[in-house]
Design a protein around this motif. Structure first.
Motif, PDB file in Angstrom:
ATOM      1  N   GLY A 235      14.862 -41.277  12.088  1.00 46.79           N
ATOM      2  CA  GLY A 235      15.075 -40.962  13.509  1.00 46.79           C
ATOM      3  C   GLY A 235      15.973 -39.786  13.747  1.00 46.79           C
ATOM      4  N   ILE A 236      16.971 -39.795  12.818  1.00 47.62           N
ATOM      5  CA  ILE A 236      18.130 -38.862  13.091  1.00 47.62           C
ATOM      6  C   ILE A 236      17.502 -37.576  12.554  1.00 47.62           C
ATOM      7  CG2 ILE A 236      20.438 -38.000  12.023  1.00 47.62           C
ATOM      8  CD1 ILE A 236      21.223 -41.222  12.189  1.00 47.62           C
ATOM      9  N   LEU A 237      16.836 -37.746  11.345  1.00 44.13           N
ATOM     10  CA  LEU A 237      16.311 -36.351  10.972  1.00 44.13           C
ATOM     11  C   LEU A 237      15.057 -35.688  11.910  1.00 44.13           C
ATOM     12  CD1 LEU A 237      15.607 -34.069   8.919  1.00 44.13           C
ATOM     13  CD2 LEU A 237      14.017 -35.517   7.747  1.00 44.13           C
ATOM     14  N   ALA A 238      14.519 -36.584  12.476  1.00 45.26           N
ATOM     15  CA  ALA A 238      13.350 -35.983  13.735  1.00 45.26           C
ATOM     16  C   ALA A 238      14.175 -35.397  14.805  1.00 45.26           C
ATOM     17  CB  ALA A 238      12.548 -37.139  14.112  1.00 45.26           C
ATOM     18  N   ASP A 239      15.246 -36.367  15.299  1.00 42.55           N
ATOM     19  CA  ASP A 239      16.003 -35.561  16.310  1.00 42.55           C
ATOM     20  C   ASP A 239      16.533 -34.443  15.965  1.00 42.55           C
ATOM     21  OD1 ASP A 239      15.188 -37.885  18.031  1.00 42.55           O
ATOM     22  OD2 ASP A 239      17.096 -38.738  17.621  1.00 42.55           O
ATOM     23  N   SER A 240      17.033 -34.188  14.726  1.00 43.65           N
ATOM     24  CA  SER A 240      17.530 -32.768  14.224  1.00 43.65           C
ATOM     25  C   SER A 240      16.619 -31.896  14.243  1.00 43.65           C
ATOM     26  CB  SER A 240      18.357 -33.131  12.774  1.00 43.65           C
ATOM     27  OG  SER A 240      19.310 -34.123  13.141  1.00 43.65           O
ATOM     28  N   LEU A 241      15.498 -32.066  13.931  1.00 43.53           N
ATOM     29  CA  LEU A 241      14.502 -30.990  14.141  1.00 43.53           C
ATOM     30  C   LEU A 241      13.684 -30.843  15.405  1.00 43.53           C
ATOM     31  CD1 LEU A 241      12.838 -32.367  10.696  1.00 43.53           C
ATOM     32  CD2 LEU A 241      13.889 -30.106  11.157  1.00 43.53           C
ATOM     33  N   ASN A 242      13.995 -31.998  16.409  1.00 36.93           N
ATOM     34  CA  ASN A 242      13.554 -31.708  17.605  1.00 36.93           C
ATOM     35  C   ASN A 242      11.878 -31.930  17.812  1.00 36.93           C
ATOM     36  OD1 ASN A 242      14.074 -31.445  20.542  1.00 36.93           O
ATOM     37  ND2 ASN A 242      13.235 -29.350  20.474  1.00 36.93           N
ATOM     38  N   VAL A 243      11.643 -32.986  16.877  1.00 40.21           N
ATOM     39  CA  VAL A 243      10.245 -33.419  16.817  1.00 40.21           C
ATOM     40  C   VAL A 243      10.217 -35.054  17.202  1.00 40.21           C
ATOM     41  CG1 VAL A 243       9.518 -31.611  15.585  1.00 40.21           C
ATOM     42  CG2 VAL A 243      10.349 -33.741  14.459  1.00 40.21           C
ATOM     43  N   PRO A 244       9.026 -35.578  17.608  1.00 39.71           N
ATOM     44  CA  PRO A 244       8.889 -37.099  17.617  1.00 39.71           C
ATOM     45  C   PRO A 244       8.842 -37.715  15.946  1.00 39.71           C
ATOM     46  CG  PRO A 244       6.956 -35.940  18.060  1.00 39.71           C
ATOM     47  CD  PRO A 244       8.024 -34.816  18.106  1.00 39.71           C
ATOM     48  N   LEU A 245       9.123 -38.713  15.787  1.00 40.22           N
ATOM     49  CA  LEU A 245       8.906 -39.374  14.650  1.00 40.22           C
ATOM     50  C   LEU A 245       7.687 -40.114  14.520  1.00 40.22           C
ATOM     51  CD1 LEU A 245       9.977 -40.406  11.851  1.00 40.22           C
ATOM     52  CD2 LEU A 245      11.358 -42.466  12.869  1.00 40.22           C
ATOM     53  N   LYS A 246       6.870 -39.702  13.701  1.00 37.32           N
ATOM     54  CA  LYS A 246       5.753 -40.567  13.244  1.00 37.32           C
ATOM     55  C   LYS A 246       5.839 -41.290  12.133  1.00 37.32           C
ATOM     56  CE  LYS A 246       2.817 -37.382  15.868  1.00 37.32           C
ATOM     57  NZ  LYS A 246       1.711 -36.414  15.947  1.00 37.32           N
ATOM     58  N   ALA A 247       6.245 -42.856  12.164  1.00 39.64           N
ATOM     59  CA  ALA A 247       6.550 -43.428  11.008  1.00 39.64           C
ATOM     60  C   ALA A 247       5.490 -44.174  10.432  1.00 39.64           C
ATOM     61  CB  ALA A 247       7.809 -44.260  11.269  1.00 39.64           C
ATOM     62  N   VAL A 248       5.384 -44.512   9.347  1.00 42.05           N
ATOM     63  CA  VAL A 248       4.317 -45.342   8.822  1.00 42.05           C
ATOM     64  C   VAL A 248       5.077 -46.086   7.701  1.00 42.05           C
ATOM     65  CG1 VAL A 248       2.208 -45.840   7.206  1.00 42.05           C
ATOM     66  CG2 VAL A 248       2.137 -43.743   8.895  1.00 42.05           C
ATOM     67  N   HIS A 249       5.194 -47.437   7.917  1.00 42.06           N
ATOM     68  CA  HIS A 249       5.836 -48.452   7.305  1.00 42.06           C
ATOM     69  C   HIS A 249       5.003 -48.917   6.133  1.00 42.06           C
ATOM     70  CE1 HIS A 249       8.234 -48.077  10.984  1.00 42.06           C
ATOM     71  NE2 HIS A 249       9.472 -48.159  10.013  1.00 42.06           N
ATOM     72  N   VAL A 250       5.773 -48.871   4.647  1.00 40.70           N
ATOM     73  CA  VAL A 250       4.772 -49.446   3.816  1.00 40.70           C
ATOM     74  C   VAL A 250       5.867 -50.067   2.583  1.00 40.70           C
ATOM     75  CG1 VAL A 250       3.397 -48.676   1.863  1.00 40.70           C
ATOM     76  CG2 VAL A 250       3.548 -47.306   3.798  1.00 40.70           C
ATOM     77  N   SER A 251       5.157 -51.177   2.125  1.00 43.47           N
ATOM     78  CA  SER A 251       5.917 -51.954   1.193  1.00 43.47           C
ATOM     79  C   SER A 251       6.648 -51.148   0.119  1.00 43.47           C
ATOM     80  CB  SER A 251       4.988 -53.037   0.667  1.00 43.47           C
ATOM     81  OG  SER A 251       5.542 -53.430  -0.765  1.00 43.47           O
ATOM     82  N   SER A 252       7.822 -51.418  -0.325  1.00 47.14           N
ATOM     83  CA  SER A 252       8.262 -50.507  -1.114  1.00 47.14           C
ATOM     84  C   SER A 252       7.521 -50.923  -2.619  1.00 47.14           C
ATOM     85  CB  SER A 252       9.936 -51.016  -1.454  1.00 47.14           C
ATOM     86  OG  SER A 252      10.714 -50.858  -0.259  1.00 47.14           O
ATOM     87  N   GLU A 253       7.245 -52.008  -2.832  1.00 47.13           N
ATOM     88  CA  GLU A 253       6.542 -52.297  -4.200  1.00 47.13           C
ATOM     89  C   GLU A 253       5.401 -51.416  -4.165  1.00 47.13           C
ATOM     90  OE1 GLU A 253       7.871 -54.295  -2.305  1.00 47.13           O
ATOM     91  OE2 GLU A 253       9.297 -55.713  -3.401  1.00 47.13           O
ATOM     92  N   PHE A 254       4.585 -51.429  -3.282  1.00 47.29           N
ATOM     93  CA  PHE A 254       3.302 -50.625  -3.012  1.00 47.29           C
ATOM     94  C   PHE A 254       3.788 -49.130  -3.449  1.00 47.29           C
ATOM     95  CE2 PHE A 254       0.200 -48.343  -0.793  1.00 47.29           C
ATOM     96  CZ  PHE A 254      -1.235 -49.032  -1.316  1.00 47.29           C
ATOM     97  N   LEU A 255       4.578 -48.501  -2.635  1.00 43.74           N
ATOM     98  CA  LEU A 255       4.867 -47.193  -3.158  1.00 43.74           C
ATOM     99  C   LEU A 255       5.196 -46.910  -4.217  1.00 43.74           C
ATOM    100  CD1 LEU A 255       6.877 -46.404   0.291  1.00 43.74           C
ATOM    101  CD2 LEU A 255       4.620 -45.643  -0.312  1.00 43.74           C
ATOM    102  N   ALA A 256       6.180 -47.797  -4.944  1.00 36.61           N
ATOM    103  CA  ALA A 256       6.458 -47.688  -6.447  1.00 36.61           C
ATOM    104  C   ALA A 256       5.666 -47.649  -7.210  1.00 36.61           C
ATOM    105  CB  ALA A 256       7.512 -48.703  -6.637  1.00 36.61           C
ATOM    106  N   ASP A 257       4.296 -48.595  -7.024  1.00 37.40           N
ATOM    107  CA  ASP A 257       3.250 -48.779  -7.920  1.00 37.40           C
ATOM    108  C   ASP A 257       2.443 -47.503  -7.794  1.00 37.40           C
ATOM    109  OD1 ASP A 257       4.275 -51.344  -9.067  1.00 37.40           O
ATOM    110  OD2 ASP A 257       3.165 -52.232  -7.469  1.00 37.40           O
ATOM    111  N   CYS A 258       2.140 -47.083  -6.554  1.00 37.07           N
ATOM    112  CA  CYS A 258       1.367 -46.046  -6.156  1.00 37.07           C
ATOM    113  C   CYS A 258       1.549 -44.542  -6.906  1.00 37.07           C
ATOM    114  CB  CYS A 258       0.833 -45.919  -4.806  1.00 37.07           C
ATOM    115  SG  CYS A 258      -0.080 -47.456  -4.572  1.00 37.07           S
ATOM    116  N   TRP A 259       2.925 -44.308  -6.942  1.00 40.94           N
ATOM    117  CA  TRP A 259       3.575 -42.870  -7.061  1.00 40.94           C
ATOM    118  C   TRP A 259       3.552 -42.810  -8.552  1.00 40.94           C
ATOM    119  CZ3 TRP A 259       4.183 -38.524  -5.593  1.00 40.94           C
ATOM    120  CH2 TRP A 259       4.914 -37.399  -6.012  1.00 40.94           C
ATOM    121  N   ASP A 260       3.009 -41.686  -9.090  1.00 45.55           N
ATOM    122  CA  ASP A 260       3.042 -41.157 -10.705  1.00 45.55           C
ATOM    123  C   ASP A 260       4.204 -40.670 -10.876  1.00 45.55           C
ATOM    124  OD1 ASP A 260       2.053 -40.975 -13.258  1.00 45.55           O
ATOM    125  OD2 ASP A 260       1.019 -39.131 -12.767  1.00 45.55           O
TER     126      ASP A 260
END
Length: 342
Positions: A235-260
């Motif tokens: 949210g702080i980054l989005a505010d610094s860029l003056n844009v709305p935050l569009k967040a998609v929350h994803v399991s950490s395990e899922f992200l780690a398994d899916c990233w090559d």
């Protein structure tokens, strides 16, 4: 006093170099290959060499001795064995930069201090840092080698936006997605606790440990006292860029398994875990130390600097496409479940 930094131009070490360059108390040398020395302060002296070329370095340093030697680019015990051969009897203090990711993962208590056990089964980087610490502390106990171990956590400066999930080319692509009004990935539900430390704050603590006889034989963490959630960070980054935050929350395990790549170490072995650092030891060793730069202040400064320097805006099409695929797959799964329920 006379100090030698091995490296000296990274995110952590640049701020320390700048701080010492403005001090009349220190004569600072940097030993590195010279690839990033063009912006060094005038009072900093350089010794251009590859630290891995031990014979050449030993010859260049033959006429020198130092009050402090700090190695910012040692990651494995073999590199510290080399440092020991080079600096035994030539320095009154040897500072090794370890990592807060060496602390017990997962934690048995989210409150972290220097007494927290060291163990990280998820990340080889952290296990190597632990092995480095073990080697140096054995030298201290058995031979009196004057070691100080410093454990930073997530440290940033004006050149680097601190994020949780990013690709191999850094975190600019996360900011770029925000600027394009695209959704960004946040690991977990975004409520785990984290600490970001500005490099200028880190430098104040580090310099306070230099030449400090009470720091010999000690391991010391240097972080901010500010604790934030990952939702707040994005949210702080989005505010610094003056844009709305569009967040998609994803399991950490899922992200780690899916990233090559090695997202598992940096995420499951570090950023996915809640941590609150206790800096009491640092404040005892360095009276008056305070990390004074709040994350929202530091993030605004970083964003302003990067937007003004296009050369720092390194795009990462691979990571961008991966984010789109992950978000699309989650959307498809949600749609199928909703359509088939009942």
């Amino acid at each position: 006093m006379k100090a030698l930094f091995i490296g000296g131009t990274g995110i952590i070490s640049t701020a320390i170099t700048r701080l010492l360059a403005g001090s009349e108390d220190w004569e600072l040398y940097l030993l590195n290959r010279g690839s990033r020395n063009e912006e060094l302060p005038e009072r900093v002296q350089t010794i251009q060499a590859d630290i891995n070329d031990e014979e050449t370095v030993a010859r260049l340093l033959a006429v020198h001795s130092f009050d402090v030697v700090a190695d910012f680019i040692a990651f494995e015990p073999a590199q510290l064995e080399r440092d020991y051969r080079l600096f035994k009897g030539k320095t009154r203090q040897f500072i090794f930069i370890s990592s807060a990711s060496a602390y017990q993962t997962p934690l048995s208590d989210y409150r972290v201090n220097e007494g927290t056990p060291l163990s990280n089964p998820y990340w080889e980087y952290s296990r190597n840092k632990i092995a480095c610490e073990d080697y140096l502390m054995r030298l201290y106990r058995e031979e009196g080698f004057p070691v100080t171990i410093v454990r930073p956590s997530h440290t940033y400066d004006e050149r680097f936006i601190p994020m949780g999930v990013h690709g191999n080319r850094g975190s600019w692509q996360v900011a770029k997605r925000m600027l394009e009004h695209k959704p960004v990935l946040i690991h977990g539900d975004g409520t785990s606790l984290w600490t970001m430390t500005h490099s200028r704050d880190f430098a104040q603590g580090f310099v306070g440990l230099m030449g400090n006889l009470h720091a010999i034989g000690e391991a010391v963490g240097i972080t901010s006292d500010e604790t934030v959630t990952w939702n707040q960070i994005y949210g702080i980054l989005a505010d610094s860029l003056n844009v709305p935050l569009k967040a998609v929350h994803v399991s950490s395990e899922f992200l780690a398994d899916c990233w090559d790549g090695d997202l598992r170490g940096g995420l499951l072995g570090d950023k996915a875990n809640s941590v609150v650092f206790d800096n009491s030891k640092l404040k005892r060793l360095v009276p008056g130390f305070t990390a004074g730069i709040r994350l929202d202040q530091g993030m605004r400064e970083t964003v302003k600097h990067i937007l003004a320097h296009p050369e720092l805006q390194e795009e990462d099409p691979e990571f961008d496409a991966w984010c789109d695929r992950v978000i699309a797959a989650l959307g498809k799964a949600k749609k199928e479940i909703l359509e088939n329920r009942g």
